[in-house]
Write a protein that holds these residues in place. Structure first.
Motif, mmCIF file in Angstrom:
data_model
loop_
_atom_site.group_PDB
_atom_site.id
_atom_site.type_symbol
_atom_site.label_atom_id
_atom_site.label_comp_id
_atom_site.label_asym_id
_atom_site.label_seq_id
_atom_site.Cartn_x
_atom_site.Cartn_y
_atom_site.Cartn_z
ATOM 1 N N ASP A 28 0.836 -1.214 0.000
ATOM 2 C CA ASP A 28 0.000 0.000 0.000
ATOM 3 C C ASP A 28 0.867 1.259 0.000
ATOM 4 O O ASP A 28 0.523 2.263 -0.626
ATOM 5 N N LEU A 29 1.979 1.195 0.711
ATOM 6 C CA LEU A 29 2.848 2.362 0.795
ATOM 7 C C LEU A 29 3.529 2.631 -0.539
ATOM 8 O O LEU A 29 3.717 3.786 -0.930
ATOM 9 N N PHE A 30 3.891 1.571 -1.262
ATOM 10 C CA PHE A 30 4.476 1.753 -2.590
ATOM 11 C C PHE A 30 3.450 2.322 -3.567
ATOM 12 O O PHE A 30 3.760 3.191 -4.380
ATOM 13 N N VAL A 31 2.226 1.793 -3.510
ATOM 14 C CA VAL A 31 1.174 2.283 -4.408
ATOM 15 C C VAL A 31 0.903 3.754 -4.148
ATOM 16 O O VAL A 31 0.782 4.561 -5.081
ATOM 17 N N PHE A 32 0.828 4.143 -2.871
ATOM 18 C CA PHE A 32 0.558 5.540 -2.542
ATOM 19 C C PHE A 32 1.702 6.433 -3.015
ATOM 20 O O PHE A 32 1.468 7.529 -3.541
ATOM 21 N N LEU A 39 7.487 10.723 -2.106
ATOM 22 C CA LEU A 39 8.537 9.715 -1.979
ATOM 23 C C LEU A 39 9.313 9.856 -0.675
ATOM 24 O O LEU A 39 10.467 9.414 -0.574
ATOM 25 N N ASN A 40 8.712 10.459 0.312
ATOM 26 C CA ASN A 40 9.329 10.592 1.628
ATOM 27 C C ASN A 40 9.767 9.213 2.124
ATOM 28 O O ASN A 40 8.943 8.308 2.271
ATOM 29 N N PRO A 41 11.053 9.001 2.376
ATOM 30 C CA PRO A 41 11.520 7.662 2.776
ATOM 31 C C PRO A 41 10.922 7.162 4.080
ATOM 32 O O PRO A 41 10.950 5.960 4.337
ATOM 33 N N LEU A 42 10.370 8.045 4.896
ATOM 34 C CA LEU A 42 9.682 7.591 6.101
ATOM 35 C C LEU A 42 8.541 6.642 5.752
ATOM 36 O O LEU A 42 8.158 5.792 6.553
ATOM 37 N N HIS A 43 7.996 6.821 4.551
ATOM 38 C CA HIS A 43 6.818 6.051 4.155
ATOM 39 C C HIS A 43 7.143 4.909 3.203
ATOM 40 O O HIS A 43 6.224 4.277 2.669
ATOM 41 N N LEU A 44 8.423 4.640 2.971
ATOM 42 C CA LEU A 44 8.810 3.567 2.060
ATOM 43 C C LEU A 44 9.358 2.392 2.868
ATOM 44 O O LEU A 44 10.303 2.560 3.650
ATOM 45 N N PRO A 45 8.780 1.212 2.729
ATOM 46 C CA PRO A 45 9.263 0.046 3.485
ATOM 47 C C PRO A 45 10.752 -0.184 3.255
ATOM 48 O O PRO A 45 11.273 0.021 2.157
ATOM 49 N N HIS A 46 11.428 -0.583 4.311
ATOM 50 C CA HIS A 46 12.856 -0.922 4.297
ATOM 51 C C HIS A 46 13.770 0.297 4.197
ATOM 52 O O HIS A 46 14.988 0.136 4.134
ATOM 53 N N GLU A 47 13.206 1.500 4.148
ATOM 54 C CA GLU A 47 14.040 2.702 4.135
ATOM 55 C C GLU A 47 14.110 3.288 5.538
ATOM 56 O O GLU A 47 13.130 3.265 6.288
ATOM 57 N N PRO A 55 14.190 0.888 9.795
ATOM 58 C CA PRO A 55 13.192 1.300 8.798
ATOM 59 C C PRO A 55 11.874 1.626 9.490
ATOM 60 O O PRO A 55 11.473 0.952 10.440
ATOM 61 N N GLU A 56 11.205 2.674 9.008
ATOM 62 C CA GLU A 56 9.983 3.124 9.676
ATOM 63 C C GLU A 56 8.717 2.491 9.106
ATOM 64 O O GLU A 56 7.823 2.102 9.841
ATOM 65 N N ALA A 57 8.585 2.416 7.780
ATOM 66 C CA ALA A 57 7.373 1.905 7.121
ATOM 67 C C ALA A 57 6.129 2.575 7.695
ATOM 68 O O ALA A 57 5.121 1.928 7.989
ATOM 69 N N GLN A 58 6.207 3.888 7.856
ATOM 70 C CA GLN A 58 5.111 4.657 8.441
ATOM 71 C C GLN A 58 4.086 5.000 7.366
ATOM 72 O O GLN A 58 4.435 5.490 6.297
ATOM 73 N N ALA A 59 2.829 4.715 7.625
ATOM 74 C CA ALA A 59 1.777 5.019 6.661
ATOM 75 C C ALA A 59 1.625 6.531 6.519
ATOM 76 O O ALA A 59 1.535 7.243 7.531
ATOM 77 N N PRO A 60 1.598 7.061 5.301
ATOM 78 C CA PRO A 60 1.388 8.507 5.126
ATOM 79 C C PRO A 60 0.061 8.934 5.732
ATOM 80 O O PRO A 60 -0.948 8.225 5.631
ATOM 81 N N SER A 61 0.055 10.090 6.366
ATOM 82 C CA SER A 61 -1.177 10.575 7.002
ATOM 83 C C SER A 61 -2.309 10.702 5.997
ATOM 84 O O SER A 61 -3.473 10.405 6.296
ATOM 85 N N ALA A 62 -1.987 11.143 4.779
ATOM 86 C CA ALA A 62 -3.036 11.287 3.769
ATOM 87 C C ALA A 62 -3.621 9.934 3.380
ATOM 88 O O ALA A 62 -4.814 9.842 3.056
ATOM 89 N N TRP A 63 -2.794 8.891 3.394
ATOM 90 C CA TRP A 63 -3.325 7.551 3.104
ATOM 91 C C TRP A 63 -4.282 7.115 4.204
ATOM 92 O O TRP A 63 -5.349 6.556 3.920
ATOM 93 N N GLY A 92 -2.101 10.142 16.179
ATOM 94 C CA GLY A 92 -1.231 8.972 16.275
ATOM 95 C C GLY A 92 -0.708 8.590 14.909
ATOM 96 O O GLY A 92 -0.975 9.263 13.909
ATOM 97 N N LEU A 93 0.034 7.488 14.860
ATOM 98 C CA LEU A 93 0.657 7.020 13.627
ATOM 99 C C LEU A 93 0.219 5.595 13.318
ATOM 100 O O LEU A 93 -0.150 4.830 14.218
ATOM 101 N N ALA A 94 0.290 5.257 12.042
ATOM 102 C CA ALA A 94 0.044 3.887 11.607
ATOM 103 C C ALA A 94 1.260 3.408 10.827
ATOM 104 O O ALA A 94 1.992 4.211 10.232
ATOM 105 N N HIS A 95 1.471 2.101 10.817
ATOM 106 C CA HIS A 95 2.620 1.510 10.137
ATOM 107 C C HIS A 95 2.171 0.275 9.360
ATOM 108 O O HIS A 95 1.095 -0.284 9.629
#
Length: 459
Positions: A28-32, A39-47, A55-63, A92-95
């Motif tokens: 989902d994070l790649f699709v978004f 392309l904020n690396p906070l939202h890209l898995p393994h970055e 790695p954070e794999a944090q879901a973008p707030s807009a998603w 809060g945050l989602a991952h």
């Protein structure tokens, strides 16, 4: 059939609620990222987006906020709804890996079919991470939609090669005789594998050409052993000698013809024969497939007879076991899945299956003949009434000849987006064959596959 049904404005009442659950996947994070351009690396898995070593794999707030629209557009009020406004406040945050619950609560009906709703997103069974209010224009009339024909998305990731690299990098680098790395691609692939601590290259060939290739790519090869030879044939023979002496545990093809390298490997006196036919195995990471897929033989044996196919299958099984597959499933391919005397490959497939049953092929489950569709797709197998432990689940595909195998591997690579690494087995050590068209991951994967096989002890 999956249907969406709405609730028209006149049927809405204050207090109505609806909710939906969504598991946040890494895909989902790649699709978004692709859809939004974020392309904020906070939202890209393994970055590691904040450089804290993890790695954070944090879901973008807009998603996360967009999950609310799925409730509004699908359930309440449902199809035909138009957004007018939305407030969002994140608490809060989602991952990736979190299950989220998006919920809407109808607060009041307004003029002109407008509706005000409270909106929230929470961790399933946990804290709220988003709240706000939405105003939407509700649909005027009842509507139902069939959404079965919605196109699907497939993220082209190569997670299986990532796993292979992860397994290989902690191991001691295997000494590898790199034969004629006399141009940038072949030298660069060997040096890249060295940087990842997968191989320790011994560079064999024309010293001046190797130095020129290094200069062209800006590489320092002063730390590497370079053995000068006057010809490609001499380089191939010296590489085999290093294996016999225990100085090398793998060979890697550089900028020379495959025939030249293999002729040295196959020499009876100084070669690397072990009494089994050599065969090439493509190890393929196919997007959407939940396991590695191997294709053999696509590069060496042009029209293999039955005895050669036995060795081709055994080599592939041995490699699959070395890479972690327990009792690999082997599909012997033909154009049809029934034994037909007019198609010789179906006869070979049936014999090979029985030979595996009798222990003449070891370590895997072999079945055939199978057509391509029912070898890899369980529904295709069921449609044709095929009952088999292999059908729909093949880890290894054995082609009837080199032409078919090569076309299959190339189609998977250039049409299905697969990454392909390849090695040759059946010799005293694995032989790494790379192509000029291989990208970095494919080159690394080929080296990692050889390293894992060399370290596995599988014979």
């Amino acid at each position: 059939m999956k249907l969406l049904e709405n609730i028209p404005y006149d049927d809405l009442t204050a207090g109505q609620e609806a909710s939906t659950e969504r598991l946040c996947l890494a895909d989902d994070l790649f699709v978004f990222a692709n859809a939004s351009g974020n392309l904020n690396p906070l939202h890209l898995p393994h970055e590691d987006g904040d450089q804290d070593g993890l790695p954070e794999a944090q879901a973008p707030s807009a998603w996360v906020g967009a999950l609310i629209s799925s409730v509004l557009g699908n359930l309440l009020p449902g199809p035909g709804t138009i957004y007018e406004s939305q407030t969002l406040h994140w608490t809060g945050l989602a991952h990736a890996g979190d299950t989220l619950v998006a919920r809407v609560h109808l607060l009041e009906k307004l003029p002109d079919r407008r509706v005000r709703l409270r909106t929230t997103v929470s961790q399933k069974g946990g804290a709220q991470i988003l709240h706000g209010e939405a105003v939407v224009i509700a649909p005027e009339r009842k509507m139902t939609f069939n959404i079965d024909d919605l196109p699907t998305l497939r993220v082209q990731r190569h997670v299986h090669f990532d796993r292979i690299l992860h397994q290989a990098e902690p191991l001691p680098a295997i000494p590898t005789a790199v034969v004629c790395p006399e141009e940038p691609n072949s030298l660069g692939g060997a040096l890249l594998a060295h940087e990842h601590t997968i191989i320790r290259p011994i560079l064999i060939g024309d010293r001046s050409k190797i130095a020129a290739a290094a200069a062209e790519i800006g590489a320092d090869i002063s730390q590497h052993e370079v053995l000068h030879t006057a010809s490609h044939q001499e380089a191939a023979e010296l590489a085999c000698q290093l294996v016999h002496e225990g100085r090398a545990q793998a060979l890697m093809k550089g900028h020379l013809h495959t025939d030249v390298l293999l002729s040295a490997v196959l020499r009876k006196d100084t070669g690397l024969r072990i009494g089994r036919r050599l065969s090439h195995i493509f190890v393929m990471d196919v997007p959407g497939l939940d396991h590695l897929l191997m294709v053999s033989d696509a590069a060496i044996n042009i029209a293999p007879d039955l005895e050669t196919k036995v060795d081709i299958i055994q080599n592939a099984i041995d490699l699959a076991i070395a890479l972690g597959t327990v009792q690999p499933k082997v599909g012997v391919l033909s154009a049809v899945e029934t034994v037909t005397p007019k198609i010789p490959s179906t006869l070979d497939a049936a014999v090979l299956s029985k030979m595996a049953d009798r222990g003449q092929i070891r370590g895997g489950i072999v079945d055939g003949p199978l057509a391509m569709d029912n070898a890899i797709d369980i529904e295709a197998a069921r449609t044709k009434g095929i009952k088999s432990a292999v059908a729909g689940h093949a880890d290894i595909l054995i082609a009837p000849n080199m032409e078919a195998g090569n076309m299959l591997a190339k189609e998977l690579t250039f049409v299905a987006g697969a990454e392909a690494g390849g090695i040759v087995l059946g010799a005293k050590c694995p032989i790494i064959l790379t192509s000029r068209s291989d990208d970095e991951k494919a080159r690394l994967a080929s080296c990692a596959i050889a390293a894992l096989f060399a370290k596995s002890g599988v014979k």
